[in-house]
Design a protein around this motif. Structure first.
Motif, PDB file in Angstrom:
ATOM      1  N   HIS A  70      32.529  44.310  38.669  1.00 37.59           N
ATOM      2  CA  HIS A  70      32.473  44.709  40.071  1.00 37.59           C
ATOM      3  C   HIS A  70      32.830  43.508  40.948  1.00 37.59           C
ATOM      4  O   HIS A  70      32.768  42.358  40.515  1.00 37.59           O
ATOM      5  CB  HIS A  70      31.066  45.219  40.408  1.00 37.59           C
ATOM      6  CG  HIS A  70      30.953  45.863  41.756  1.00 37.59           C
ATOM      7  ND1 HIS A  70      30.631  45.161  42.887  1.00 37.59           N
ATOM      8  CD2 HIS A  70      31.171  47.132  42.127  1.00 37.59           C
ATOM      9  CE1 HIS A  70      30.625  45.994  43.922  1.00 37.59           C
ATOM     10  NE2 HIS A  70      30.951  47.190  43.494  1.00 37.59           N
ATOM     11  N   ASN A  71      33.225  43.787  42.191  1.00 35.56           N
ATOM     12  CA  ASN A  71      33.564  42.693  43.114  1.00 35.56           C
ATOM     13  C   ASN A  71      32.512  41.586  43.059  1.00 35.56           C
ATOM     14  O   ASN A  71      31.313  41.860  43.016  1.00 35.56           O
ATOM     15  CB  ASN A  71      33.635  43.221  44.554  1.00 35.56           C
ATOM     16  CG  ASN A  71      34.900  43.995  44.817  1.00 35.56           C
ATOM     17  OD1 ASN A  71      35.821  43.969  43.999  1.00 35.56           O
ATOM     18  ND2 ASN A  71      34.970  44.671  45.937  1.00 35.56           N
ATOM     19  N   THR A  72      32.959  40.344  43.099  1.00 35.94           N
ATOM     20  CA  THR A  72      32.019  39.220  43.042  1.00 35.94           C
ATOM     21  C   THR A  72      31.726  38.643  44.420  1.00 35.94           C
ATOM     22  O   THR A  72      31.061  37.639  44.540  1.00 35.94           O
ATOM     23  CB  THR A  72      32.575  38.107  42.143  1.00 35.94           C
ATOM     24  OG1 THR A  72      33.838  37.666  42.667  1.00 35.94           O
ATOM     25  CG2 THR A  72      32.765  38.607  40.729  1.00 35.94           C
ATOM     26  N   THR A  73      32.283  39.269  45.463  1.00 33.55           N
ATOM     27  CA  THR A  73      32.065  38.746  46.804  1.00 33.55           C
ATOM     28  C   THR A  73      30.594  38.816  47.180  1.00 33.55           C
ATOM     29  O   THR A  73      29.951  39.856  46.998  1.00 33.55           O
ATOM     30  CB  THR A  73      32.898  39.555  47.831  1.00 33.55           C
ATOM     31  OG1 THR A  73      34.250  39.490  47.451  1.00 33.55           O
ATOM     32  CG2 THR A  73      32.742  38.976  49.231  1.00 33.55           C
TER      33      THR A  73
ATOM     34  N   SER B 234      37.533  39.829  45.182  1.00 32.50           N
ATOM     35  CA  SER B 234      37.383  41.251  45.484  1.00 32.50           C
ATOM     36  C   SER B 234      38.728  41.963  45.395  1.00 32.50           C
ATOM     37  O   SER B 234      39.779  41.361  45.600  1.00 32.50           O
ATOM     38  CB  SER B 234      36.781  41.453  46.878  1.00 32.50           C
ATOM     39  OG  SER B 234      37.636  40.916  47.871  1.00 32.50           O
TER      40      SER B 234
ATOM     41  N   HIS C 184      37.474  48.124  44.006  1.00 32.72           N
ATOM     42  CA  HIS C 184      36.315  47.221  44.041  1.00 32.72           C
ATOM     43  C   HIS C 184      35.856  46.799  42.646  1.00 32.72           C
ATOM     44  O   HIS C 184      34.679  46.565  42.402  1.00 32.72           O
ATOM     45  CB  HIS C 184      35.151  47.867  44.812  1.00 32.72           C
ATOM     46  CG  HIS C 184      35.505  48.227  46.214  1.00 32.72           C
ATOM     47  ND1 HIS C 184      35.700  47.288  47.198  1.00 32.72           N
ATOM     48  CD2 HIS C 184      35.759  49.442  46.789  1.00 32.72           C
ATOM     49  CE1 HIS C 184      36.028  47.894  48.328  1.00 32.72           C
ATOM     50  NE2 HIS C 184      36.081  49.199  48.105  1.00 32.72           N
ATOM     51  N   ASN C 185      36.789  46.701  41.718  1.00 31.65           N
ATOM     52  CA  ASN C 185      36.469  46.149  40.402  1.00 31.65           C
ATOM     53  C   ASN C 185      37.739  45.589  39.793  1.00 31.65           C
ATOM     54  O   ASN C 185      38.842  45.843  40.284  1.00 31.65           O
ATOM     55  CB  ASN C 185      35.836  47.206  39.480  1.00 31.65           C
ATOM     56  CG  ASN C 185      36.743  48.374  39.223  1.00 31.65           C
ATOM     57  OD1 ASN C 185      37.841  48.224  38.678  1.00 31.65           O
ATOM     58  ND2 ASN C 185      36.306  49.582  39.606  1.00 31.65           N
TER      59      ASN C 185
ATOM     60  N   ASP D  10      34.509  33.732  44.727  1.00 30.11           N
ATOM     61  CA  ASP D  10      34.324  35.132  45.075  1.00 30.11           C
ATOM     62  C   ASP D  10      35.669  35.831  44.922  1.00 30.11           C
ATOM     63  O   ASP D  10      36.710  35.281  45.284  1.00 30.11           O
ATOM     64  CB  ASP D  10      33.840  35.288  46.517  1.00 30.11           C
ATOM     65  CG  ASP D  10      32.390  34.851  46.684  1.00 30.11           C
ATOM     66  OD1 ASP D  10      31.681  34.818  45.673  1.00 30.11           O
ATOM     67  OD2 ASP D  10      31.994  34.548  47.823  1.00 30.11           O
TER      68      ASP D  10
ATOM     69  N   GLU E 233      40.614  45.503  46.774  1.00 27.44           N
ATOM     70  CA  GLU E 233      40.512  46.630  47.694  1.00 27.44           C
ATOM     71  C   GLU E 233      40.598  47.953  46.949  1.00 27.44           C
ATOM     72  O   GLU E 233      41.188  48.047  45.884  1.00 27.44           O
ATOM     73  CB  GLU E 233      41.617  46.547  48.752  1.00 27.44           C
ATOM     74  CG  GLU E 233      41.492  45.338  49.676  1.00 27.44           C
ATOM     75  CD  GLU E 233      42.576  45.304  50.738  1.00 27.44           C
ATOM     76  OE1 GLU E 233      43.429  46.221  50.732  1.00 27.44           O
ATOM     77  OE2 GLU E 233      42.563  44.375  51.569  1.00 27.44           O
TER      78      GLU E 233
END
Length: 327
Positions: free
Chosen positions: A323-326, A308, A313-314, A306, A310
């Motif tokens: 995009h964030n993978t979280t 991410s 968010h990409n 995961d 801040e």
């Protein structure tokens, strides 16, 4: 006892760094290291003059141009050990097997557009050309990593290129040739004039970079719902609606222009179609949809992570904005 080196100045302004970036492009194209010196081999007088000017004005040293009977002109940058280490250690010029292993310097990848543009101009001035038969600007290199890096840099300027691994080159054609001419181009006049000549007549879409996944029937439906007559569009739209031609980005741009000029016509009654067209334009504005050429099933298990960032968010991975993978 330590060895003394030639004293060199360092760039101070963004304009200085742009000139240094152009010099780096020349080195990455026609230069290399020999002993503890950086040399460039080139016959173009404007390039030789640019090298001498950059070395003198920015680094404070006098490059030495050497001409030999029956051999190419060699320019010794004469920066000594300090300059050599800046080029090899900071910017990453390979000291051995340069042709096969060069990549775009890391500082260039995160540089402002003006600095990045200057590097690309230097590299295209040396290793780039304009092909008459293909009507394309092209670049050749033995280094796959270098060509893929350049593809990504070109995307910063909205310019799509096609990488040909078998021929070890990349080329820019169609509408993207115009983008390249407007936003980057060559500094070397003889190449740039040729580029501008072909860019002015290069209206044909590129099957690799201008193709869209939009179905012909979908576009025809939008046209009919808007009350726009087929005869109001270029003849290429007849081929599209009869499924003889796919929908290219250039066709979409023309379609949007015609629709906007048609707004206000009392025959327009389908507000939903108008909203769909606006959404379509936003989706395909300044972007492209590459064709999937290969699918491969990978067996076994691998670690996944995961990740991410801040605020934005990409992040960029292998040329994709992700995009964030979280989870």
């Amino acid at each position: 006892a330590g060895k003394s080196s030639v004293g060199v100045k360092l760039p101070k302004t963004e304009a200085d760094f742009s000139e240094v970036a152009y010099l780096l492009g020349l080195i990455w194209g026609d230069g290399g290291s020999c002993g503890k010196e950086i040399r460039i081999t080139n016959e173009d007088k404007p390039i030789i003059q640019a090298i001498e000017q950059i070395m003198g004005k920015i680094f404070g040293v006098q490059a030495k141009t050497r001409k030999y009977a029956g051999k190419a002109t060699r320019i010794d940058l004469a920066g000594g050990l300090t300059f050599y280490k800046i080029i090899t250690r900071f910017f990453g010029l390979p000291e051995k097997r340069k042709a096969e292993s060069i990549q775009v310097p890391e500082p260039i990848k995160s540089a402002p557009n003006g600095v990045m543009k200057a590097f690309l101009q230097g590299y295209f001035d040396t290793d780039g050309t304009v092909e008459e038969s293909r009507r394309a600007a092209s670049l050749s290199s033995k280094s796959k990593g270098m060509l893929l890096d350049v593809c990504l840099l070109l995307l910063r300027f909205g310019c799509l290129s096609t990488f040909n691994e078998k021929k070890s080159n990349l080329y820019i054609s169609g509408s993207n040739m115009k983008v390249f001419a407007e936003k980057i181009g060559f500094r070397l006049d003889r190449k740039n004039q040729k580029l501008l000549g072909f860019a002015a007549i290069s209206d044909s879409p590129n099957r690799n970079t201008d193709l869209t996944p939009i179905a012909q029937d979908f576009l025809r439906g939008l046209r009919q719902r808007m009350g726009l007559q087929l005869k109001a569009l270029p003849k290429s739209f007849e081929a599209i609606e009869f499924r003889k031609q796919p929908v290219y980005q250039t066709n979409l741009n023309v379609f949007f222009e015609k629709v906007y000029s048609f707004i206000g016509n009392p025959e327009i009654k389908d507000a939903e179609a108008w909203r769909e067209i606006q959404g379509l334009e936003k989706t395909f504005f300044d972007c492209f949809t590459p064709m999937v050429t290969k699918k491969e099933l990978v067996e076994g298990e691998e670690f996944v992570y995961d990740f991410s960032v801040e605020e934005t968010h990409n992040f960029i991975g292998n040329g994709f904005i992700i995009h964030n993978t979280t989870l």
